[in-house]
Design a protein around this motif. Structure first.
Motif, PDB file in Angstrom:
ATOM      1  N   GLY A 159       0.808  -1.209   0.000  1.00  0.00           N
ATOM      2  CA  GLY A 159       0.000   0.000   0.000  1.00  0.00           C
ATOM      3  C   GLY A 159       0.838   1.253   0.000  1.00  0.00           C
ATOM      4  N   ARG A 160       0.486   2.170  -0.869  1.00  0.00           N
ATOM      5  CA  ARG A 160       1.194   3.428  -0.998  1.00  0.00           C
ATOM      6  C   ARG A 160       1.004   4.288   0.244  1.00  0.00           C
ATOM      7  N   VAL A 161       2.101   4.748   0.834  1.00  0.00           N
ATOM      8  CA  VAL A 161       2.028   5.647   1.978  1.00  0.00           C
ATOM      9  C   VAL A 161       2.872   6.881   1.718  1.00  0.00           C
ATOM     10  N   VAL A 162       2.271   8.037   1.892  1.00  0.00           N
ATOM     11  CA  VAL A 162       3.003   9.300   1.817  1.00  0.00           C
ATOM     12  C   VAL A 162       3.200   9.795   3.247  1.00  0.00           C
ATOM     13  N   SER A 163       4.482   9.976   3.646  1.00  0.00           N
ATOM     14  CA  SER A 163       4.772  10.382   5.022  1.00  0.00           C
ATOM     15  C   SER A 163       5.314  11.800   5.061  1.00  0.00           C
ATOM     16  N   VAL A 164       4.622  12.662   5.784  1.00  0.00           N
ATOM     17  CA  VAL A 164       5.137  13.997   6.057  1.00  0.00           C
ATOM     18  C   VAL A 164       5.954  13.888   7.339  1.00  0.00           C
ATOM     19  N   VAL A 165       7.267  14.158   7.249  1.00  0.00           N
ATOM     20  CA  VAL A 165       8.151  13.940   8.387  1.00  0.00           C
ATOM     21  C   VAL A 165       8.576  15.265   9.008  1.00  0.00           C
ATOM     22  N   TYR A 166       8.491  15.362  10.304  1.00  0.00           N
ATOM     23  CA  TYR A 166       8.969  16.507  11.063  1.00  0.00           C
ATOM     24  C   TYR A 166      10.206  16.114  11.855  1.00  0.00           C
ATOM     25  N   TRP A 167      11.004  17.116  12.251  1.00  0.00           N
ATOM     26  CA  TRP A 167      12.086  16.828  13.196  1.00  0.00           C
ATOM     27  C   TRP A 167      11.945  17.754  14.392  1.00  0.00           C
ATOM     28  N   ALA A 168      12.350  17.244  15.555  1.00  0.00           N
ATOM     29  CA  ALA A 168      12.113  17.964  16.802  1.00  0.00           C
ATOM     30  C   ALA A 168      13.339  17.894  17.694  1.00  0.00           C
ATOM     31  N   LEU A 169      13.503  18.919  18.507  1.00  0.00           N
ATOM     32  CA  LEU A 169      14.534  18.906  19.544  1.00  0.00           C
ATOM     33  C   LEU A 169      13.853  18.996  20.898  1.00  0.00           C
ATOM     34  N   VAL A 170      14.297  18.175  21.841  1.00  0.00           N
ATOM     35  CA  VAL A 170      13.737  18.251  23.188  1.00  0.00           C
ATOM     36  C   VAL A 170      14.859  18.510  24.187  1.00  0.00           C
ATOM     37  N   GLU A 171      14.485  19.137  25.273  1.00  0.00           N
ATOM     38  CA  GLU A 171      15.437  19.520  26.304  1.00  0.00           C
ATOM     39  C   GLU A 171      16.066  18.273  26.927  1.00  0.00           C
ATOM     40  N   SER A 172      17.376  18.335  27.138  1.00  0.00           N
ATOM     41  CA  SER A 172      18.091  17.138  27.578  1.00  0.00           C
ATOM     42  C   SER A 172      17.695  16.691  28.976  1.00  0.00           C
ATOM     43  N   GLY A 173      17.577  17.651  29.885  1.00  0.00           N
ATOM     44  CA  GLY A 173      17.215  17.295  31.246  1.00  0.00           C
ATOM     45  C   GLY A 173      15.890  16.581  31.295  1.00  0.00           C
ATOM     46  N   GLU A 174      14.945  17.115  30.547  1.00  0.00           N
ATOM     47  CA  GLU A 174      13.615  16.525  30.486  1.00  0.00           C
ATOM     48  C   GLU A 174      13.652  15.153  29.813  1.00  0.00           C
ATOM     49  N   ALA A 175      14.498  15.044  28.777  1.00  0.00           N
ATOM     50  CA  ALA A 175      14.544  13.814  28.002  1.00  0.00           C
ATOM     51  C   ALA A 175      15.007  12.632  28.844  1.00  0.00           C
ATOM     52  N   ALA A 176      15.776  12.907  29.886  1.00  0.00           N
ATOM     53  CA  ALA A 176      16.263  11.829  30.743  1.00  0.00           C
ATOM     54  C   ALA A 176      15.105  11.151  31.477  1.00  0.00           C
ATOM     55  N   LEU A 177      14.007  11.880  31.632  1.00  0.00           N
ATOM     56  CA  LEU A 177      12.851  11.347  32.355  1.00  0.00           C
ATOM     57  C   LEU A 177      11.836  10.707  31.420  1.00  0.00           C
ATOM     58  N   ALA A 178      12.153  10.669  30.140  1.00  0.00           N
ATOM     59  CA  ALA A 178      11.179  10.242  29.148  1.00  0.00           C
ATOM     60  C   ALA A 178      10.769   8.786  29.343  1.00  0.00           C
ATOM     61  N   VAL A 179       9.574   8.502  28.876  1.00  0.00           N
ATOM     62  CA  VAL A 179       9.041   7.146  28.905  1.00  0.00           C
ATOM     63  C   VAL A 179       9.981   6.198  28.169  1.00  0.00           C
ATOM     64  N   GLU A 180      10.179   5.031  28.716  1.00  0.00           N
ATOM     65  CA  GLU A 180      10.938   4.001  28.001  1.00  0.00           C
ATOM     66  C   GLU A 180      10.424   2.649  28.468  1.00  0.00           C
ATOM     67  N   ASP A 181       9.993   1.826  27.534  1.00  0.00           N
ATOM     68  CA  ASP A 181       9.485   0.510  27.912  1.00  0.00           C
ATOM     69  C   ASP A 181       9.784  -0.489  26.808  1.00  0.00           C
ATOM     70  N   GLU A 182       9.050  -1.563  26.833  1.00  0.00           N
ATOM     71  CA  GLU A 182       9.259  -2.632  25.846  1.00  0.00           C
ATOM     72  C   GLU A 182       9.141  -2.117  24.402  1.00  0.00           C
ATOM     73  N   ASN A 183       8.253  -1.131  24.218  1.00  0.00           N
ATOM     74  CA  ASN A 183       7.949  -0.703  22.856  1.00  0.00           C
ATOM     75  C   ASN A 183       8.463   0.687  22.507  1.00  0.00           C
ATOM     76  N   VAL A 184       9.117   1.336  23.459  1.00  0.00           N
ATOM     77  CA  VAL A 184       9.739   2.634  23.181  1.00  0.00           C
ATOM     78  C   VAL A 184      11.154   2.590  23.717  1.00  0.00           C
ATOM     79  N   HIS A 185      12.118   2.887  22.858  1.00  0.00           N
ATOM     80  CA  HIS A 185      13.507   2.769  23.276  1.00  0.00           C
ATOM     81  C   HIS A 185      14.333   3.876  22.625  1.00  0.00           C
ATOM     82  N   TRP A 186      15.322   4.413  23.378  1.00  0.00           N
ATOM     83  CA  TRP A 186      16.196   5.448  22.831  1.00  0.00           C
ATOM     84  C   TRP A 186      17.453   4.806  22.252  1.00  0.00           C
ATOM     85  N   PHE A 187      17.876   5.301  21.092  1.00  0.00           N
ATOM     86  CA  PHE A 187      19.067   4.796  20.414  1.00  0.00           C
ATOM     87  C   PHE A 187      20.022   5.937  20.102  1.00  0.00           C
TER      88      PHE A 187
END
Lengths: 230, 230
Positions: A92-120
């Motif tokens: 199936g044809r998919v057209v993806s509009v992609v954005y990029w974002a910056l988040v604050e580092s201190g806050e990012a340390a508290l970000a959700v992380e579980d089985e299905n969300v992981h930082w790389f």
DNA sequence: GTGACTTCTGGTCAGACTGACTATAAGATG
DNA sequence: CATCTTATAGTCAGTCTGACCAGAAGTCAC
């Protein structure tokens, strides 16, 4: 122009934050990915995103995907590119509009992380779903290019920061050391930061000044088009 | 990600060519618009474009719209931005992926023009359909910014050209005079053009050299993403 | 308290780049 | 051949940048 079309429309976001590298202790770029729970690419890591609700703007949908996956609010959000090659998505044809974002580092340390969300680490990603590796590469190129001529680095930092912290952001993004004195000269003459008058206390050396971002200096941005957040 | 969505998807193109101004005789930017034959905005001028066929890439659809309306082939084609605010189109959500294109001036003089296709000076447009005025403004900003750091000006010219012709392109786009000697110095040191060894004959003054575009010097473009044509 | 240590911060210096400008070259034209 | 016009080379000063030097101002060990 109002014909109903066959291609599905999706909005995805490349989210960057700085984290200190476990090995070197230096800061580097990281990004959160979500595990796919459906075919195609079931089980693979992919950029957070989803469909486009009828009543929501593109940037709004990008920010929502970001919030829903990481629990974070972006300090900078800008459209990156729209990918729409036929065949970039099996089934199936998919057209993806992609954005990029910056988040604050201190806050990012508290970000959700579980089985299905992981930082790389942004420079060492596993094979992702769809053409998402290529998309991240392009977002990285855009971030590294833009940090040199625009003033987006402060989006990784809090309300106030030292010039050394701001320099460390640039060094982490550009992956090269910068001369502290020259960096100071450049930043000060650009007028993008303001001395708060306060200093950091308790450091085992001369206490650095605290600066804050100068909102009144306009960014070198398009006349007719601004970043959604920034 | 494969959900069928409510928003319609369209591809439009902002097409630039240089034409000499009737008044001043100087070259300036012009673009072709098409008259809308349907509501909304029936009768208004709008950017050429249309729906996205299932088997066609985004850039391909943009190039096709360009060919179908003007009969021209773009020498440069690059994605500009995707516009998708709810409410930008009365009567149904439309997401438009917009490209911008440059066509050769000599060829552009022969372009189709009739009741429903007309060329306008880019700086003096009538009120257009949808948010197309804003889109053209943004495309103009992008062209003017990019011509200064990238090598796209030759897309307005033929196979070979003199440095004076190349300079006139820059002057027309930037709307300011450039010093011939300084322009020559900059272009020559950039390595973007090659001396063909030939000269123009029959001019009532010292004959200028003919140059051609140097394909071997890579543009300062994204690592992972190139302009569709360029 | 005193000296060692570290980073902050102000400064110099040389080379690269840029805009303004001058001067010579090389054809056509009468 | 004198003249006109544009092409093309070169100069010069001001700006910007990277490399580097040195004093300032705290903490810390003793």
């Amino acid at each position: 122009m109002n014909t109903r079309l066959e291609a599905a429309l999706a909005v995805s976001t490349v989210i960057f934050a700085l984290r200190s590298d476990p090995g070197s202790g230096l800061s580097s770029l990281w990004l959160p990915l979500v595990r796919r729970t459906r075919d195609p690419y079931l089980g693979r890591w992919a950029l957070p995103g989803g469909g486009l609700p009828t009543d929501e703007g593109l940037a709004g949908a990008a920010a929502r995907a970001l919030r829903e996956t990481t629990g974070l609010t972006p300090k900078y959000l800008e459209q990156l590119y729209t990918f729409g090659d036929p065949g970039r998505s099996p089934g199936g044809r998919v057209v993806s509009v992609v954005y990029w974002a910056l988040v604050e580092s201190g806050e990012a340390a508290l970000a959700v992380e579980d089985e299905n969300v992981h930082w790389f680490p942004a420079d060492h990603l596993p094979p992702l779903a769809f053409d998402h590796n290529r998309i991240v590469e392009y977002a990285l190129w855009r971030l590294r290019t833009k940090v040199e001529y625009s003033r987006i680095a402060h989006a990784f930092l809090g309300e106030t920061f030292t010039l050394a912290q701001l320099r460390e952001v640039h060094e982490a993004v550009l992956q090269k050391a910068l001369d502290p004195a020259n960096f100071r000269r450049t930043v000060e003459s650009s007028g993008t930061v303001v001395d708060t008058g306060r200093r950091v206390a308790g450091v085992p050396h001369r206490p650095p000044r605290l600066y804050r971002y100068n909102d009144s200096v306009p960014a070198a941005e398009p006349g007719a088009l601004e970043p959604a957040i920034g």
